[in-house]
Design an enzyme around this catalytic site. Structure first.
Site, PDB file in Angstrom:
ATOM      1  N   CYS A 140      -4.003  -3.540   0.417  1.00 61.47           N
ATOM      2  CA  CYS A 140      -5.192  -2.751   0.755  1.00 61.47           C
ATOM      3  C   CYS A 140      -5.176  -2.429   2.247  1.00 61.47           C
ATOM      4  O   CYS A 140      -4.602  -3.171   3.043  1.00 61.47           O
ATOM      5  CB  CYS A 140      -6.425  -3.599   0.407  1.00 61.47           C
ATOM      6  SG  CYS A 140      -8.015  -2.877   0.835  1.00 61.47           S
ATOM      7  N   GLY A 141      -5.820  -1.360   2.613  1.00 56.58           N
ATOM      8  CA  GLY A 141      -5.953  -1.040   4.030  1.00 56.58           C
ATOM      9  C   GLY A 141      -6.683  -2.127   4.805  1.00 56.58           C
ATOM     10  O   GLY A 141      -6.517  -2.258   6.016  1.00 56.58           O
TER      11      GLY A 141
END
Length: 159
Positions: free
Chosen positions: A36-37
């Site tokens: 995930c970012g």
């Protein structure tokens, strides 16, 4: 259910974990993902844990694959990733759903206790955070973009 101590969950190694063991601690529950970012927040969560664990903070990480399939690995892969890339030493648990009909009971309770913006209960993305007091009650909820280091003042108030 009235507090986090009413729940048992599956640990990342498959064992049953009674969350009553954390009664008396300030608890930060986070749904996490390795692709995930927001994944770099693992470093911030670990730093919070190291800074405050001796004063009674515990961080609980619950991997979730419901958002963009950003946690595709199995538990062994997740544990390896977290420990080798971010030196995570706070408790991690088996993958869970946080929304929908298969949502883990813990997350159903957390969302009901502290809905998000506009009263919407659903968790919006990975790295949503729920902060609980020493009595196991939900005090606040933070969006994924809230950095772990920005929670220090709130944690200090509860310790």
């Amino acid at each position: 259910m009235s507090n986090i101590g009413d729940f048992s969950v599956q640990g990342i190694s498959g064992e049953t974990v009674d969350l009553a063991r954390h009664t008396g601690s300030v608890v930060l529950v986070v749904n996490v993902a390795s692709q995930c970012g927001f994944t770099p927040q693992y470093a911030g969560l670990q730093a919070l844990y190291e800074q405050y664990k001796d004063r009674g903070l515990v961080v609980l990480g619950f991997p979730c694959n419901q958002f963009g399939a950003q946690e595709p690995g199995n538990e062994a892969e997740i544990l390896d990733f977290c420990t080798t890339k971010f030196n995570v030493s706070f408790p991690l648990f088996a993958k869970v759903d946080v929304n929908g009909e298969n949502a883990a009971p813990l997350f159903t309770w957390l969302k009901g206790e502290k809905p998000g913006l506009l009263g919407i209960e659903a968790v919006k993305w990975n790295f949503s955070k729920f902060l609980l007091d020493k009595q196991g009650k939900v005090v606040d909820r933070f969006a994924p973009m809230t950095k772990p280091e920005d929670l220090s003042a709130e944690i200090e108030k509860l310790l």
